[in-house]
Write an enzyme that holds these catalytic residues in place. Structure first.
Site, short mmCIF file in Angstrom:
data_model
loop_
_atom_site.label_atom_id
_atom_site.label_comp_id
_atom_site.label_asym_id
_atom_site.label_seq_id
_atom_site.Cartn_x
_atom_site.Cartn_y
_atom_site.Cartn_z
N PRO A 61 0.84 -1.19 0.00
CA PRO A 61 0.00 0.00 0.00
C PRO A 61 0.88 1.25 0.00
O PRO A 61 1.82 1.34 0.79
CB PRO A 61 -0.77 -0.10 1.32
CG PRO A 61 -0.04 -1.11 2.16
CD PRO A 61 0.76 -1.97 1.24
N SER A 115 -4.03 1.58 -0.62
CA SER A 115 -3.89 2.35 0.62
C SER A 115 -5.18 3.08 0.97
O SER A 115 -5.90 3.54 0.08
CB SER A 115 -2.76 3.37 0.43
OG SER A 115 -2.76 4.31 1.47
N TYR A 155 -5.99 2.22 7.63
CA TYR A 155 -5.42 3.01 8.72
C TYR A 155 -6.43 3.08 9.85
O TYR A 155 -7.64 3.01 9.61
CB TYR A 155 -5.03 4.41 8.24
CG TYR A 155 -3.65 4.43 7.66
CD1 TYR A 155 -2.56 4.05 8.43
CD2 TYR A 155 -3.43 4.82 6.35
CE1 TYR A 155 -1.28 4.03 7.91
CE2 TYR A 155 -2.15 4.81 5.82
CZ TYR A 155 -1.09 4.42 6.61
OH TYR A 155 0.17 4.40 6.09
N THR A 164 -2.52 -1.37 9.17
CA THR A 164 -1.19 -0.81 9.44
C THR A 164 -1.17 -0.28 10.86
O THR A 164 -2.00 0.56 11.22
CB THR A 164 -0.87 0.30 8.43
OG1 THR A 164 -0.92 -0.24 7.11
CG2 THR A 164 0.51 0.89 8.66
N ARG A 207 8.64 13.93 7.73
CA ARG A 207 9.53 13.87 6.56
C ARG A 207 9.75 15.32 6.14
O ARG A 207 8.82 16.00 5.70
CB ARG A 207 8.89 13.08 5.43
CG ARG A 207 8.58 11.61 5.81
CD ARG A 207 7.11 11.35 5.84
NE ARG A 207 6.75 10.10 6.49
CZ ARG A 207 5.68 9.41 6.13
NH1 ARG A 207 4.92 9.82 5.13
NH2 ARG A 207 5.36 8.34 6.80
N LYS A 217 0.35 -5.07 9.60
CA LYS A 217 1.59 -4.56 8.99
C LYS A 217 2.26 -3.53 9.90
O LYS A 217 1.59 -2.64 10.42
CB LYS A 217 1.25 -3.91 7.65
CG LYS A 217 2.42 -3.21 6.96
CD LYS A 217 2.06 -2.84 5.54
CE LYS A 217 3.16 -2.06 4.86
NZ LYS A 217 3.19 -0.65 5.27
N HIS A 252 7.77 0.64 7.77
CA HIS A 252 7.10 1.64 6.92
C HIS A 252 8.09 2.30 5.96
O HIS A 252 8.02 3.50 5.69
CB HIS A 252 6.41 2.68 7.81
CG HIS A 252 5.12 3.20 7.25
ND1 HIS A 252 3.89 2.89 7.76
CD2 HIS A 252 4.86 4.03 6.21
CE1 HIS A 252 2.95 3.50 7.07
NE2 HIS A 252 3.51 4.20 6.12
N ARG A 310 9.86 5.44 7.10
CA ARG A 310 9.11 6.70 7.08
C ARG A 310 8.52 7.05 8.44
O ARG A 310 7.90 8.10 8.59
CB ARG A 310 7.98 6.60 6.06
CG ARG A 310 8.46 6.29 4.67
CD ARG A 310 7.34 5.83 3.75
NE ARG A 310 6.43 6.89 3.39
CZ ARG A 310 6.65 7.80 2.46
NH1 ARG A 310 7.81 7.79 1.81
NH2 ARG A 310 5.76 8.71 2.18
N ILE A 357 13.21 -3.21 -0.22
CA ILE A 357 13.44 -4.06 -1.40
C ILE A 357 13.53 -3.21 -2.67
O ILE A 357 12.63 -2.44 -2.98
CB ILE A 357 12.30 -5.10 -1.55
CG1 ILE A 357 12.37 -6.10 -0.40
CG2 ILE A 357 12.37 -5.80 -2.91
CD1 ILE A 357 11.26 -7.13 -0.40
C1 GLV Z 1 1.74 6.85 4.36
O1 GLV Z 1 1.53 5.69 4.46
C2 GLV Z 1 3.03 7.41 4.32
O2 GLV Z 1 3.99 6.74 4.71
O3 GLV Z 1 3.13 8.55 3.88
#
Ligand code: GLV
Length: 393
Positions: free
Chosen positions: A78, A107, A130, A156, A165, A252, A276, A279, A310
């Site tokens: 996703p 997703s 989510y 998730t 980020r 997950k 993730h 992230r 991966i």
């Molecule tokens: C959402 O799943 C993200 O990592 O931005």
């Protein structure tokens, strides 16, 4: 047509063709990006044992994930905002996966909605979920997935808070993109992308807009995750979700054997070892290092899948050798999608398939289901030897 020999070729084309805001969204990890980098670079510490003069004719990558036939044990993970990487991106990725015979996971944060993807594909896909505070939304999401004949739900569990980020904040990431002088100047250079986006109505978070309540700016991922996501999520709540969905369930975001045991107790059919894609918790161990202790803890009781880092078929083979029954690619297919739409996703899958098949053969195997740890040389302390072992659950 450019000659594509590796996933990196697709990434380079993708970078040229897609607005910076969306390229950066894909190509980021949280904070310092240490975990994002090590998710991939740690694969390099694992070496294959080359075997020779072994019959390698008639090979097979056919396998199963959660009891469903797959042409190779590699699902499309996703990925949020896929429909911003390429117009109608989720539908195109799902079609490519369907033709290839691998699972597609949609997703919650997709642009094309569940119903839209179902209407434009013919095989069931997996729905990623989510965990929001709003119970009605959650129940409806599971019901919608059921009506769309999704053949698994993936909950998730590692995103109660959205990891920071830096580039997304600096770029003002949103879907559709907000028109600022900087974003417009950049989008003007991505003509094909812009024409494609103008040709579709699918430019909003299709599963959210019109479905989720109390979100002040549903175009901003950071705003709506902060407002709607359930920060108090715990295993009791996950048990409630299990009751809302009676189909196959995948959990997950597991990185610790103790959490793997807890996932087992809520009645999941599979878990995904994943951070993730680097992230979320920066500074966490790479997923490939976390895999084996989790397989040892629960691998005889539940299917363990692997995600994060991966970029090649060799990486897939290493994860399988360490005990994963299935793997996921995220960025590796998004590069293809952004580079050349559905055809690009197919190219990504072809690259991975070829690398997986040939590497398996050169390790002396003809059937992916027979691959085990024996094909690998794993350095001492790759996954253990830490000063402090985690206490038993
Ligand atoms: C959402 O799943 C993200 O990592 O931005």
């Amino acid at each position: 047509m450019p000659v594509i020999t590796e996933i990196e070729d697709l990434r380079r084309i993708y970078r040229r063709r897609v607005p910076k805001m969306f390229y950066d969204y894909t190509e980021s990890g949280s904070w310092s990006e240490q975990t994002f980098r090590e998710n991939s670079s740690d694969f390099d510490d694992l070496y294959f044992r080359q075997r020779v003069a072994v019959d390698m004719a008639d090979r097979s990558l056919n396998s199963q994930m959660i009891g469903q036939d797959v042409s190779m044990p590699v699902a499309l993970a996703p990925v949020g905002l896929t429909g911003m990487q390429h117009w109608d991106g989720e539908i195109k990725a799902a079609k490519a996966a369907e033709k290839f015979g691998v699972p597609y996971s949609l997703s919650t944060m997709s642009i094309c909605s569940i119903e839209d993807v179902a209407a434009n594909t013919s095989k069931p896909f997996w729905m990623q979920v989510y965990t929001l505070k709003d119970d009605d939304f959650m129940q409806r999401l599971f019901d919608r997935a059921k009506e769309a004949k999704c053949s698994a739900a993936i909950i998730t569990v590692d995103l109660q808070l959205l990891g920071q980020r830096h580039r997304d904040l600096k770029n003002g990431l949103s879907a559709p993109p907000k028109l600022t002088p900087k974003s417009v100047a950049n989008m003007m250079t991505k003509v094909q992308w812009g024409m494609g986006m103008l040709s579709t109505k699918r430019r909003f978070f299709g599963n959210i807009v019109g479905h989720a309540k109390g979100v002040s700016d549903p175009s901003s991922l950071s705003t709506w995750t902060a407002q709607a996501f359930d920060q108090s999520l715990d295993w009791d709540r996950i048990r409630e979700f299990r009751k809302m969905w009676d189909g196959p369930l995948i959990i997950k975001g597991i990185m610790d054997p103790r959490d793997a045991r807890k996932a087992l107790n809520v009645g999941a059919d599979a878990i995904v070892v994943s951070n993730h894609g680097g992230r979320q918790l920066d500074g966490a161990l790479s997923a490939i290092r976390a895999l084996e202790p989790i397989v040892e803890a629960v691998g005889d009781k539940i299917e363990v899948h692997f995600d994060s880092g991966i970029r090649s078929g060799q990486d897939v083979l290493k994860a399988l050798a360490l005990g994963a029954k299935g793997t996921y690619i995220g960025r590796a297919y998004v590069y293809g999608l952004g580079a050349m739409g559905q055809e690009g996703v197919t190219r990504s899958l072809q690259v991975i398939e070829k690398e997986l098949d040939m590497s398996m053969a050169l390790c002396g195997h003809r059937d992916i289901k027979g691959v085990d740890r024996d094909i690998l040389m794993v350095p001492k302390g790759f996954s253990d030897g830490w000063d402090q072992e985690p206490p038993a659950a």
